[in-house]
Design an enzyme around this catalytic site. Structure first.
Site, PDB file in Angstrom:
ATOM      1  N   GLY A  13       0.759  -1.269   0.067  1.00 34.66           N
ATOM      2  CA  GLY A  13      -0.104  -0.133  -0.070  1.00 34.66           C
ATOM      3  C   GLY A  13       0.810   1.098  -0.080  1.00 34.66           C
ATOM      4  N   ARG A  93      -5.989  -8.146  -8.920  1.00 34.09           N
ATOM      5  CA  ARG A  93      -7.153  -8.765  -9.858  1.00 34.09           C
ATOM      6  C   ARG A  93      -7.448  -7.878 -10.946  1.00 34.09           C
ATOM      7  NH1 ARG A  93      -8.907 -13.335  -7.214  1.00 34.09           N
ATOM      8  NH2 ARG A  93      -8.204 -13.646  -5.056  1.00 34.09           N
ATOM      9  N   ILE A  94      -7.877  -8.521 -12.115  1.00 32.71           N
ATOM     10  CA  ILE A  94      -8.722  -7.861 -13.133  1.00 32.71           C
ATOM     11  C   ILE A  94     -10.140  -7.793 -12.798  1.00 32.71           C
ATOM     12  CG2 ILE A  94      -9.299  -7.868 -15.585  1.00 32.71           C
ATOM     13  CD1 ILE A  94      -6.645  -9.357 -16.106  1.00 32.71           C
ATOM     14  N   LEU A  95     -10.556  -6.482 -12.856  1.00 30.53           N
ATOM     15  CA  LEU A  95     -12.116  -6.487 -12.514  1.00 30.53           C
ATOM     16  C   LEU A  95     -12.933  -6.988 -13.482  1.00 30.53           C
ATOM     17  CD1 LEU A  95     -11.948  -2.779 -10.835  1.00 30.53           C
ATOM     18  CD2 LEU A  95     -11.963  -5.077  -9.656  1.00 30.53           C
ATOM     19  N   ASN A 109      -6.522   3.350 -12.194  1.00 33.77           N
ATOM     20  CA  ASN A 109      -5.544   2.608 -11.720  1.00 33.77           C
ATOM     21  C   ASN A 109      -4.204   3.165 -12.150  1.00 33.77           C
ATOM     22  OD1 ASN A 109      -4.309   0.019 -11.412  1.00 33.77           O
ATOM     23  ND2 ASN A 109      -3.868  -0.438 -13.364  1.00 33.77           N
ATOM     24  N   HIS A 111      -0.235   2.095 -13.016  1.00 33.28           N
ATOM     25  CA  HIS A 111       0.520   0.899 -13.597  1.00 33.28           C
ATOM     26  C   HIS A 111       1.812   1.554 -13.875  1.00 33.28           C
ATOM     27  CE1 HIS A 111       1.225  -2.602 -15.767  1.00 33.28           C
ATOM     28  NE2 HIS A 111       1.949  -1.800 -16.884  1.00 33.28           N
ATOM     29  N   ASP A 147      -4.891  -2.923 -18.315  1.00 34.59           N
ATOM     30  CA  ASP A 147      -4.164  -2.006 -18.289  1.00 34.59           C
ATOM     31  C   ASP A 147      -4.447  -1.259 -19.674  1.00 34.59           C
ATOM     32  OD1 ASP A 147      -3.286  -2.402 -16.045  1.00 34.59           O
ATOM     33  OD2 ASP A 147      -1.680  -3.691 -16.886  1.00 34.59           O
ATOM     34  N   GLN A 175       7.278   8.760  -9.209  1.00 29.81           N
ATOM     35  CA  GLN A 175       6.596   9.292  -9.965  1.00 29.81           C
ATOM     36  C   GLN A 175       5.352   8.927  -9.910  1.00 29.81           C
ATOM     37  OE1 GLN A 175       7.472  12.069 -11.566  1.00 29.81           O
ATOM     38  NE2 GLN A 175       9.387  11.567 -10.628  1.00 29.81           N
ATOM     39  N   GLU A 176       4.997   7.880  -9.502  1.00 31.54           N
ATOM     40  CA  GLU A 176       3.841   7.214  -9.163  1.00 31.54           C
ATOM     41  C   GLU A 176       2.874   7.867  -8.110  1.00 31.54           C
ATOM     42  OE1 GLU A 176       2.946   2.903  -8.693  1.00 31.54           O
ATOM     43  OE2 GLU A 176       5.012   2.326  -9.964  1.00 31.54           O
TER      44      GLU A 176
END
Length: 204
Positions: A13, A93-95, A109, A111, A147, A175-176
């Protein structure tokens, strides 16, 4: 008007912590982090949430008969907290389509790659293996692909000759932590408009 935010997490997190810090500093105004939801019982992100007085909820995918049943529980929980914007901060997980349609153009999201390059896992590793000279990260709205949703903000970093996956990932992560809060701010201020694949920034 306050924007209620729900965050989906699976790991430590660090992006969640960055968002918390930007809320507490006042950079993100009229924002309430209402709930943090994890599919991992031991995700440290849940502890981060509790430390800052944010409700932390573990939803066990193994206790549901199907992915659809599991995601219905996620939707119910988000709706219980009247969530306006959903953030994926290291959610692995992919929603499914029901969550995406329920919160269409309201799921973001982060990435660790410059999409559309290097989708999926291990963005920095993929960048190094491919030999690119510039890497980075992307905040995008989530659609039903991997993505593949409309891009909101990107930030780049140079790839150094002596970079390892860890050193490159560390610079990308910096940077995120900068652009995810920026994207949230634009959304909460009503400055983002999705037009097909294009996200337009508009100033009120």
């Amino acid at each position: 008007m306050t924007t209620n935010i729900g965050v989906l997490v699976s790991g430590s997190g660090s992006n969640l912590q960055s968002i918390i810090d930007h809320v507490e500093s006042g950079y993100l105004k009229d924002v309430k982090l209402s709930v943090v939801i994890s599919d991992k019982r031991d995700a440290y992100a849940l502890e981060r949430a509790k430390i800052h007085g944010i409700d932390a909820v573990f939803i066990d995918p193994r206790s549901h008969v199907s992915k659809m049943d599991f995601e219905k529980k996620i939707i119910e929980t988000l709706q219980l907290y009247t969530v306006d914007l959903v953030l994926l901060a290291g959610y692995m997980r992919i929603l499914g389509s029901e969550v995406i349609q329920t919160y269409k153009d309201r799921i973001m999201n982060i990435h660790p790659a410059l999409l559309p390059s290097f989708k999926g896992l291990h963005g920095p590793r993929q960048a190094l293996e491919y030999g690119v000279k510039v890497a980075g990260c992307t905040v995008h709205f989530v659609d039903e692909g991997m993505d593949s949703g409309p891009i909101i903000i990107q930030s780049s970093v140079p790839v150094k000759d002596d970079d390892t996956e860890n050193t490159l990932a560390s610079r990308i992560l910096e940077q995120e932590h900068r652009i995810f809060p920026e994207a949230i701010k634009l959304f909460t201020e009503g400055k983002l408009k999705v037009d097909g694949r294009i996200v337009l920034r508009r100033d009120k």
